[in-house]
Design a protein around this motif. Sequence first.
Motif, PDB file in Angstrom:
ATOM      1  N   GLY A  44       0.814  -1.213   0.000  1.00 19.31           N
ATOM      2  CA  GLY A  44       0.000   0.000   0.000  1.00 19.31           C
ATOM      3  C   GLY A  44       0.847   1.261   0.000  1.00 19.31           C
ATOM      4  N   SER A  45       1.903   1.280   0.802  1.00 20.98           N
ATOM      5  CA  SER A  45       2.740   2.480   0.863  1.00 20.98           C
ATOM      6  C   SER A  45       3.478   2.692  -0.453  1.00 20.98           C
ATOM      7  N   ASN A  46       3.916   1.596  -1.066  1.00 25.72           N
ATOM      8  CA  ASN A  46       4.574   1.727  -2.367  1.00 25.72           C
ATOM      9  C   ASN A  46       3.605   2.230  -3.432  1.00 25.72           C
ATOM     10  N   ALA A  47       2.349   1.777  -3.367  1.00 25.10           N
ATOM     11  CA  ALA A  47       1.354   2.232  -4.336  1.00 25.10           C
ATOM     12  C   ALA A  47       1.063   3.721  -4.174  1.00 25.10           C
ATOM     13  N   ALA A  48       0.959   4.177  -2.929  1.00 21.01           N
ATOM     14  CA  ALA A  48       0.700   5.599  -2.691  1.00 21.01           C
ATOM     15  C   ALA A  48       1.847   6.457  -3.206  1.00 21.01           C
ATOM     16  N   LEU A  49       3.080   5.998  -2.985  1.00 22.46           N
ATOM     17  CA  LEU A  49       4.240   6.750  -3.458  1.00 22.46           C
ATOM     18  C   LEU A  49       4.357   6.692  -4.974  1.00 22.46           C
ATOM     19  N   ALA A  50       4.027   5.534  -5.554  1.00 25.25           N
ATOM     20  CA  ALA A  50       4.127   5.392  -7.010  1.00 25.25           C
ATOM     21  C   ALA A  50       3.217   6.372  -7.727  1.00 25.25           C
ATOM     22  N   ALA A  51       2.071   6.672  -7.133  1.00 24.09           N
ATOM     23  CA  ALA A  51       1.154   7.637  -7.739  1.00 24.09           C
ATOM     24  C   ALA A  51       1.779   9.026  -7.799  1.00 24.09           C
ATOM     25  N   VAL A  52       2.692   9.329  -6.873  1.00 21.67           N
ATOM     26  CA  VAL A  52       3.381  10.612  -6.877  1.00 21.67           C
ATOM     27  C   VAL A  52       4.581  10.569  -7.822  1.00 21.67           C
ATOM     28  N   TYR A  53       5.380   9.507  -7.722  1.00 18.16           N
ATOM     29  CA  TYR A  53       6.534   9.396  -8.611  1.00 18.16           C
ATOM     30  C   TYR A  53       6.114   9.344 -10.073  1.00 18.16           C
ATOM     31  N   GLY A  54       4.925   8.813 -10.337  1.00 15.29           N
ATOM     32  CA  GLY A  54       4.430   8.773 -11.697  1.00 15.29           C
ATOM     33  C   GLY A  54       4.292  10.151 -12.311  1.00 15.29           C
ATOM     34  N   GLN A  55       4.154  11.174 -11.488  1.00 17.56           N
ATOM     35  CA  GLN A  55       4.062  12.542 -11.985  1.00 17.56           C
ATOM     36  C   GLN A  55       5.437  13.115 -12.354  1.00 17.56           C
ATOM     37  N   VAL A  56       6.495  12.560 -11.798  1.00 20.36           N
ATOM     38  CA  VAL A  56       7.839  13.057 -12.096  1.00 20.36           C
ATOM     39  C   VAL A  56       8.260  12.663 -13.507  1.00 20.36           C
TER      40      VAL A  56
END
Length: 499
Positions: A44-56
């Motif tokens: 879950g924590s990786n998924a939440a972060l991936a949604a942010v990194y996906g914007q980079v």
Amino acid sequence: MKMKNLYISLLACAALLPLQGCTDVSEEVYDKYISDEFYGTPEGSNAALAAVYGQVAGNWGGVGYAGADNSWYDLNCMSSDEQVIPHRNTGDWQLDFARLYKHEWLPTDGIVVNTWNWLYKSVFNANLAVELLENGGAEQSKIAEAHVLRAFFYYLLMDDYGNIPFYTDNNITVDQIPQASRQEVYDFVVSELTTYVDQLAADKGGVYYGRFNRWAGYTLLAKVYLNAEVYTGTPRWQECLAACEVVSQGAFTLHSGAANENSPLGNEYFELFGDVNPDDETIWSIFATADVVSRNIYAVRSLYGPHAQTLFGYSGWNGTIIPQDYYEKFDAADMRRNQFLVGNQGGGINYAVNVTSLDNPGAAPMAGVRCVKFYPAGIANGGGASNDFPIFRYADVLLMMAECNVRLGNTGAAKPFIDQVRQRAGLGALTANPTLTDVYNERAFELHFEGHRRQDMIRFGTFLQPNLFRGASQEYRKLFPIPTAAMDANHLLVQNPGY
């Protein structure tokens, strides 16, 4: 490729979460699990972060830090002196890029608007990640990552736009978001970074190749301090130097500058800009796999169509050129000059150094020096390649340490840092202790095409100086305007002076 595959999987997981939330599930425990427990798990924590990194990661539509077009990278690079896409006298290319180079942008210009929209979508996603991870009781290093990511986006916003809408809780409507001063945003960014960077994982490479670890966090803090005088009027050279010294404890080194006959550009140095950026020097990088996640268009966008067809097997866009005065700064012995293609390339291709017009009537089809620093690697086609993009490299850290020492009067201490970078490029050590001009020029040679030039020019006081295509710019051009649409949506905002 293993790490790229992991990153892509995380992005896919993040993308699926909204779909899962729409599933018709009657048990209330499901919703509670998603909100209160799932984001505390590693998945879950990786998924939440991936949604942010996906914007980079850069992609079409003006999204991302770098990789595609009409986005943050173009706004910040083409308003500097290092590159531009001229309108061609054959009718090719819109005027947006030439307008950036000539400092004629407006609050309605697409690239100005795209960058604003991307950054605020990124802030929204980062705010959400902070909330989900904190409420879910996630691992502290993951919570710290979300905070540092948000600080990164606010750093880019205050750097480009100055006084900006500021919020950390998504439970607010656009028309109610207050505008914070650049000083207030700077203070927030510094506070977030100094609070959370030591809580980031210290691991290098691996899953942290494309994520914020402690070393990337301290590099970001150093960049903020490096430009503190621009943002607040108060220099923070000693603080910047201290942050860089922490990064230097991360066992980073400069990548080899040895000759390599198997490299299309003849040197191992250019591996730093290939399919996977070497982690001896790379601190934080953007994953790119063309047509899957992100892409890197910068070489194919530069070359004339038939020339790219000969070299790569697909047509080029005949876009980006390197202005003559920038190209001619490079020493003939500098192996970094290998990134430029100029003159007769065979097959009727002849790139002229001199460009006489950017917009009216525009440049001739083969006018302008071309750049293949990101020589296409991995999966590649006419829509881009899979070259990863280094946001932070250790060479930048060395040059920051050189600059801070010069500004603090310690020129002798600065010399070894700048000499390392010069000697890797095949140049000799400086014959005397470095001046600020030496540092400024070395940053131009080493970090060309990597998104640092506008910021450097503003800090060194050269951004407003005239060039071959315009006179001196007015002071207000150091900031971009708040987009007209944002002003219309939020009447609390005050436009930057001059616009």
